[in-house]
Design a protein around this motif. Structure first.
Motif: not given
Length: 1593
Positions: A1105-1106, A1109-1110, A1143, A1146-1147, A1150, A1242, A1245-1246
């Protein structure tokens, strides 16, 4: 000049002037100097006459005196006439008439002195008329003209043929008689002289007639040449040349044609030097200027033709163009005027007068003369004659007769060549004048080529002297020039002559490829511009090539191929240049073009290789696409074409391979694409990241299995092509240099080449470089013979230290060498002794391994710092790097799969009715043979693997030395072995996973399997982020195989007990002294292992996930690749899967527009993830998630790569306690803290993702709970510490975590004990109340189904703001009270013991204690159980409240209120006690530190190693507790009451772990509170928040 007659003389003329004048004249005429006297007399007479003219003197006086003077000289009258002549001219111009009259009178008076004829000769006709000497001046003029004409221009009419015909008739008869007898030219010459004399014949005309007769009788050279030569002695030298010139002039009118006989006569005369070429040349037409203009015109016309061919013409224009062209052609057909210079040149060549021919050709533009076919043929003929003897000696092929050519009868012709040196002097010069026009004589072309071949044979055979060598060198360079200027251009002008092309290749193949390519380059880029004819040919070839390429398809490959072949025989460079340009644009042409090239000659294939290299090296083409992230398609197309064409046809590879090597030397790695394609197609070695697991499995078998099941395409018949590739590499010594250059270039790509380039492209180039290295190395390993390989690859230390090859690549290159070496040694030993028993064989194998690997063990020591070898032995390092998957396991399923395929094939063949029987038989035989081969191979591999495993069994005890710590050992193992190799290739990834499992299965001392797996799965962010695309794929494969093993153990208790239960790799307490027989209490049990696996899954989710999300391209791409690879085994837990899915979704949203490649990856993974969803299970099925389970996570597992360790405060405390730690520890600590920060971000952020045991990551309040637990635990520890005996040797050698934590615990034990005593009275009541409440809520909960941890924890985050705080505090109180029940907890082992005891007694006590461990008092077990329930309920409550609204909440609220009140009371009390604790602790520390004996401190330093505090550099989940707590718990129970044995082992373990974890976390919290007191309350929350998130990690 001074006047000779003074004026006084004239005045006194009569008196004395006259006599003076006479005396003067006499004196002058007597002067010895004749010239001076003559001039002075002339002047004296002139002055006298002039005085008369002016009237100073009378004419009669003058005439008298002249009469006296005239006798003085003989020529006096002539002098006087001259004077009169001058005066005549002067006076005739004057206007004064009287002067003219005086002059006339004077002349008249002197007529008696000068004769009339002299005066008529010298005076003007008009003057003569006035003097009366002639009647009329006009008549006089006419008469003089006539006389002059008659005198000078009229000749006597005599000796014309008609007049003197008899003389000429006799002359012709004389010259035309039969000359075969003994008639000589001298005899005839005498007769001719007689005829001229007798008949008065004109000598010039006679010469002309001799030449005419010679023209008609050319065979009598020997007669006529001496005759003419003798005759010329009587004439002027120019006469002969003029006569010939007149003859040529006669034929110069437009319709005239000069006869060849005349040319021949002129040529012979020139050859015998009877005339000069310069003299004759001026008589010939056309002039040199005309020739130069014509040549220029031809060039212009040729260029126009080219332009027309390359222009796009519309159909309407085409017809007009054609008509115009026809008209032009008609005009051209008019016959050009005769070129006499060329005629003469041809005649000279025919008679072999090379010297004069050369002079003529030098005056014309280059190749102008030979572009006329007759001249070219004449010159060719001359060459034929000149080379004849040498050709007969060395050039005639065996078995060929050939037609000998007779030499010229002419002695003055060039000398025939007998040796190569003579060939160079004359013939090469002639050939240079021929140039491309040697094409007119293919036979001569072949002769020249054969002579070249013969010369090369001689040139390449050594043994000649130095002088000869120099001569040969000169000759060789001349041969190359001839090839460049004559042979290749001539080939271009020949009509597709395949034989010539092959003949030429016979010579070319003896040249090194550098020379050949140079020649092709000149041919292609320069030769075609040098001559109008070649310019046209080039244009026509391109035109024809376009025509063929437009029509080329897969269907018409054969006919098109024939046309291409036909065109290529003469002009391969132009054709291939065009074909390659088309391939670069349209890659779908590659297959048909490759198929159509089968009709080429060997020379053409070689030219094709050159053209490919030239196209690749084209400096004008960009190697990257405009976006600068991908390699240009033209380069990819060319590379693909290269591979296909080099595989299919026998083209020499050296040039191409050298080109790639040169590019690498220059630091350019784009062109490795070519090498990759060539090796793939020619050797059938495929490098692809998209291999299936079945293919990978097949790749771990023998060669046959690889070929059958390991590749995508079924690659057949690569034997010949791979042999060719091997030969090219060995012959030019390119095998090792290419490997080394690629290995070095991998880093070059990043640090040198990649400067300005896009990261994506750099990654691509790095991958390409690496893949090509792997592929190329694989090719060398499988194709080079043992000797070749060993001879070329240096030892490992040389590779790494001298050639700076990265270690992974160096071992990759050396690995086949070790395998070859060992097998050959093994065969030797087998032959030496015939013992056939299995043990004997194994023993021999091990001996051969030792012999081969011993020097390698020595060599590897230099590769790393000496410190490295404290933990792992060089032997282990070398063993890891030298083995392959082939050595570790036999892919039985792959062998079975391929054998079954063959059986199915054979059945299909049997069933096929259409196949002819003989073909059936062949196919069946092939299948059977293949099947036998596979089975044989499988058997061979099985024996080999057994031998290898036997060898490893014997070696394993010396593998891991663990002089510092086991943790350090694992670090080194991962750092130096696993990580570099698992990303090297797909098979290496599988190998690494297998090797780890193997080391575990071998029960290797000092190897902690748990630690190793934990390091691999915990925090993969850094490793993933630093990978290229292909490395990520391999890393994914590695993780996949590791997960597969873990999942297998996780899936079934029986498997776990069998494969891990009693293995040293699963010890939860790490010892230095090896494995002691597996005390069950030290082993990680099955259920706890499942918790650990869940933790790993959680860690993987968090890292994934980290990365997602970067927003970083590389992070996202790589993690998606890794996730796709590990999909079969992860995610298994439903809530983790859902977190990932969200996640990734979402990618997808985006990146759809921004980065389509990421979008495609994400979509692909998303789809596959959805399809795996039915196989995912809820968390409670994956592991029992009761809180005790949380505590079962062993301490050793907490040390991952780059983690953050225990909370920072704890780490600092450790450092304080351990006075012996080094600076290095501090550095590591700093690093670990740095990492903590990164990961905190991280975690923050999650928020959705929970910790592995369900506590909310961001809920800082929970920390307080843990702090308290820790405190009470520590106090107990301290109390116990006073009773504990000194540390046993085992305890001293505790592994990473098990070392520091006990230290800290002991340090704080006394405090905890005190705290417990103080609190006891109150906490008993509390405990009872809370128990009741919890039971009630528990009953309710049992009705509800417990679902996923993740959603629970998210809900906690939202809701747990206030109520949870109270609930947590309540829990803390309960846990304290439970712990206070009067038990004293022993620590698993202490590193700091106040009372040193003898070591033997310590270990005995330890063992006794272990025996008691399994028993537990009823009171203790019940309290612990309640405690567990309590914790479970409180956490489950959080979860249930949010997920099941149907649950009744009233009881819960009651509990919450009570909790709140109690917690407030407790917190006040606790704060007071904290102060006291701190003071006590300080006292304790100082006391215990003083008591520690010196030697134990030293020992401790050694055991801890330098990285003491780095053990904590790994974050833990909030409720994960060190493994050693298990032991503590056991001892705890045994001390308090050894009465009850009632509960099952599992229950015991869970209970133990729960109390242990509380102790541990209390310890943490204490320190946290110290800090809090310094900060404001707001600050408190934040810091705790950080620490809690550290622990998650």
């Amino acid at each position: 000049m001074a006047a000779l007659l003074p004026a006084e003389w004239i005045k006194n003329w009569e008196k004395g002037g006259k006599s003076e004048f006479v005396q003067l004249c006499r004196a002058l005429s007597e002067n010895k100097n004749h010239d001076v006297g003559f001039r002075d007399i002339q002047q004296a007479l002139y002055e006298l006459a002039y005085h008369v003219v002016r009237g100073n003197l009378k004419h009669d006086q003058a005439s008298n005196v002249l009469g006296d003077v005239i006798e003085f000289r003989e020529d006096m009258p002539s002098i006087l006439a001259d004077v009169f002549c001058i005066l005549d001219i002067e006076t005739s111009c004057l206007e004064e008439k009287n002067k003219r009259d005086h002059f006339t009178q004077l002349v008249l008076a002197c007529l008696y002195l000068v004769s009339d004829t002299v005066l008529k000769e010298r005076l003007d006709p008009e003057t003569l008329e006035s003097l009366g000497l002639i009647k009329q001046s006009q008549q006089f003029n006419q008469k003089s003209v006539k006389i002059k004409t008659k005198l000078f221009y009229k000749q006597q009419k005599f000796n014309l043929l008609r007049e003197e015909n008899e003389g000429y008739a006799k002359l012709i008869a004389e010259l035309g008689q039969d000359l075969s007898g003994n008639i000589t030219s001298d005899l005839i010459l005498e007769n001719i002289k007689s005829l001229i004399g007798c008949f008065n014949l004109d000598p010039n005309r006679v010469l002309d007639i001799i030449l005419e007769v010679y023209e008609c009788r050319p065979e009598y050279d020997d007669f006529f040449v001496p005759l003419i030569e003798s005759y010329m002695y009587m004439c002027e030298p120019q006469t002969l040349c003029h006569i010939l010139g007149f003859k040529f002039k006669f034929y110069q009118d437009p319709s005239g044609e000069t006869p060849s006989s005349l040319y021949r006569v002129a040529a012979v005369l020139l050859q015998h030097n009877l005339i000069d070429l310069e003299d004759l040349y001026v008589h010939l037409l056309p002039g040199d200027n005309t020739i130069i203009e014509e040549h220029k015109r031809e060039i212009v016309e040729a260029k126009q033709i080219v332009r027309k061919l390359t222009m796009v013409v519309l159909s309407s224009e085409k017809t007009e163009e054609k008509e115009k062209e026809k008209e032009k052609e008609e005009e051209k057909t008019e016959k050009p005027p005769d070129n006499q210079k060329l005629g003469l040149l041809e005649a000279l060549l025919k008679i072999g007068d090379w010297h004069h021919s050369q002079s003529i050709m030098d005056q014309m533009p280059p190749f102008y003369a030979t572009s006329h076919k007759p001249i070219a043929i004449a010159l060719c003929q001359l060459v034929h004659v000149t080379v004849e003897p040498l050709y007969r000696r060395v050039g005639v092929p065996k078995g060929a007769k050939g037609s000998p050519i007779s030499s010229l009868p002419n002695k003055r012709a060039p000398k025939q060549a007998e040796s190569f040196e003579e060939l160079r002097k004359e013939v090469f010069n002639m050939l240079c004048y021929l140039g491309p026009h040697l094409s007119h004589d293919p036979i001569l072309f072949a002769k020249v080529v054969r002579l070249g071949k013969a010369f090369m044979k001689e040139f390449q055979s050594d043994g000649s002297k130095q002088e000869d060598k120099e001569k040969m060198e000169t000759l060789f360079s001349c041969l190359l020039s001839i090839t460049d200027q004559v042979l290749l251009p001539s080939l271009s002008l020949m009509d597709c002559n395949a034989c010539m092309s092959e003949e030429l290749w016979g010579m070319f193949k003896t040249f090194p490829y550098q020379y050949r390519y140079r020649l092709y380059g000149q041919w292609k880029n320069e030769t075609y511009n040098s001559h109008p004819l070649l310019v046209k040919v080039k244009a026509q070839t391109i035109d024809r090539a376009k025509y063929i390429m437009k029509r080329l398809t897969k269907e018409n490959v054969k006919p098109s191929g024939r046309q291409i072949g036909k065109l290529s025989h003469s002009n391969p460079t132009i054709l291939f240049d065009y074909i390659l340009s088309q391939i670069q644009k349209y890659d779908n042409l590659i297959t048909p073009v490759v198929d159509s090239l089968k009709y080429l000659t060997s020379l053409n294939y070689d030219v094709l290789a050159y053209c490919i290299i030239e196209a690749l090296a084209n400096p004008e083409k960009e190697r990257m696409k405009h976006d600068d992230t991908t390699i240009s398609s033209w380069l990819q197309s060319l590379a693909s074409f290269c591979g296909a064409v080099f595989r299919k046809y026998p083209i020499e590879l050296a040039g191409l391979l050298q080109y790639v090597a040169n590019q690498l030397k220059a630091g350019k790695s784009f062109d490795l694409l070519i090498l990759k394609e060539v090796v793939q197609k020619m050797a059938g070695i495929e490098i692809t990241e998209e291999m299936t697991m079945e293919q990978l499995e097949a790749m771990t078998g023998g060669e046959q299995l690889k070929a059958e099941g390991g590749y995508f395409g079924q690659i057949r018949n690569t034997k010949k092509s791979s042999q060719r590739l091997k030969d090219a590499l060995l012959d030019h010594d390119l095998a090792l240099p290419l490997c080394l250059l690629m290995a070095q270039q991998r880093n070059g790509v990043i640090f040198q080449e990649g400067g300005e380039k896009h990261l994506k492209l750099v990654g691509k180039l790095y991958d390409q470089c690496h893949d090509t290295l792997v592929q190329f190395g694989g090719f060398l390993a499988s194709n080079l013979s043992t000797e070749d390989y060993i001879k070329r690859v240096p030892s490992i230390d040389v590779l790494c230290n001298e050639f700076h090859t990265p270690h992974d690549a160096a071992f990759f290159l050396s690995r086949p060498m070790y395998a070859h070496h060992i097998s050959s040694k093994y065969d030797e030993l087998k032959k030496a002794e015939k013992g056939n028993k299995q043990q004997h064989k194994v023993h021999k194998y091990i001996t051969s391994c030792e012999l081969v690997m011993a020097p390698v063990h020595e060599a590897v020591i230099s590769l790393h710092l000496p410190k490295v070898w404290d933990d792992i032995s060089p032997q282990f390092y070398a063993t890891f790097w030298s083995l392959t998957m082939y050595d570790l396991a036999v892919p039985h399923s792959s062998y079975d799969r391929e054998v079954n395929k063959l059986k199915v094939q054979m059945k299909a063949i049997d069933d096929n009715q259409e196949m002819p029987p003989n073909k059936k038989k062949k196919e069946k035989e092939r299948c059977t043979a293949l099947q036998d081969k596979l089975l044989e191979e499988e058997k061979k591999q099985l024996e080999h693997v057994q031998r290898v495993l036997q060898r490893l069994k014997l070696e394993k005890d010396n593998w891991l030395l663990a002089k510092s710590t086991k943790n350090e050992t694992i670090t080194k193992f991962l750092q130096l072995c696993i990580f570099p190799r698992c990303i090297f290739s797909a098979i290496d990834a599988v190998y690494c996973a297998h090797f780890v499992e193997l080391v575990h299965q071998q029960k290797t001392p000092n190897f902690s399997t748990l630690l190793c797996y934990d390091r691999v799965f915990s925090d993969i962010i850094y490793t993933v982020a630093s990978c290229t695309e292909n490395e990520a794929s391999r890393y994914g494969r590695f993780l996949c195989c590791m997960l597969e093993t873990v999942t297998r153990w996780h899936s079934d208790r029986v498997i776990y007990e069998k494969e891990c239960g009693n293995y040293p790799g699963f010890l939860t307490i790490l010892r230095a002294t090896g494995f002691d027989g597996g005390n069950k209490a030290d082993q990680l049990d099955y259920e706890n292992f499942r918790h650990v696996v869940h933790k790993w899954h959680y860690k993987l989710t968090k890292a994934s996930v980290h990365c997602l999300e970067t927003g970083e391209y590389t992070h996202i791409r790589n993690i998606l690749i890794v996730l796709t690879k590990i999909l079969p085994w992860y995610p298994k837990v439903l809530n983790l899967g859902q977190a990932l899915e969200r996640r990734v979704h979402k990618i997808c949203q985006e990146e759809k527009e921004k980065r389509p490649d990421l979008y495609a990856l994400a979509m692909g993974y998303s789809g596959q993830l959805k399809s795996r969803k039915p196989f995912m299970i809820p968390e409670n099925e994956f592991h029992h998630k009761d809180p005790p389970a949380r505590n079962a996570v062993p301490a050793t597992v907490q040390n991952g790569p780059g983690g953050a360790g225990m909370p920072t405060s704890l780490t600092i405390n450790t450092v304080r306690l351990e006075e012996g730690t080094t600076e290095e520890t501090d550095k590591l600590k700093e690093k670990s803290q740095g990492v903590v920060k990164v990961i905190n971000k991280t975690v923050n952020a999650t928020p959705k993702v929970t910790t592995s045991n369900g506590n909310s990551a961001s809920n800082s309040k929970i920390i307080k709970e843990k702090d308290d637990k820790e405190k009470s635990g520590k106090e107990k520890d301290k109390e116990k510490k006073d009773k504990t005996p000194a540390a046993t040797p085992e305890m001293k050698a505790l592994g990473k975590d098990g070392k520091d934590k006990p230290k800290e615990e002991r340090a704080n034990k006394d405090e905890k004990a005190r705290e417990i005593k103080e609190k006891t009275p109150k906490s008993d009541k509390d405990k009872e109340k809370v128990k009741k409440e919890e039971k009630a809520s528990k009953e309710e909960k049992s009705k509800t189904v417990v679902t996923i941890i993740e959603s629970k924890s998210t809900a906690e985050k939202e809701r747990e703001k206030e109520p949870s705080r109270e609930r947590d505090l309540a829990k803390e109180m309960k846990s304290k009270e439970n712990a206070k029940g009067g038990e004293k907890v022993p620590v698993a082992g202490s590193l700091k013991s106040p009372v040193p005891r003898s070591e033997t007694s310590e270990s005995e006590r330890e063992q006794k204690r272990r025996k008691v461990d399994t028993h537990s008092s009823p009171s203790h077990s019940s309290t612990v159980k309640d405690n567990l329930n309590e914790l479970k309920d409180s956490s489950a409550k959080h979860y249930v409240n949010h997920t099941t609204p149907t649950l009744s909440k009233s009881k819960e609220r009651e509990v919450e209120k009570k909790d709140l009140d109690k917690s407030r009371e407790r917190s006040r009390e606790r704060e007071k006690k904290d102060e006291k604790d701190r003071k006590d602790r300080k006292r304790d520390h100082s006391n215990s530190d003083r008591e520690v004996p010196q030697d134990s401190t030293k020992r401790r330093k050694e055991e801890n190693g330098t990285t003491g505090s780095s053990k904590h550099s790994k974050s833990e989940s909030p409720s994960d507790s060190p493994r050693l707590n298990e032991k503590e718990k056991d001892k705890n129970k045994s001390k308090s009451s050894g009465k009850e044995k009632g509960d099952s082992i599992k229950a015991e373990k869970m209970e133990k772990s729960s109390s242990g974890s509380k102790k541990e976390s209390r310890h943490d919290k204490e320190k946290a509170e110290k800090k809090e007191k310094r900060d404001s309350t707001g600050g408190k929350e934040e810091k705790k928040h950080h620490k809690s998130s550290d622990k998650h990690r």
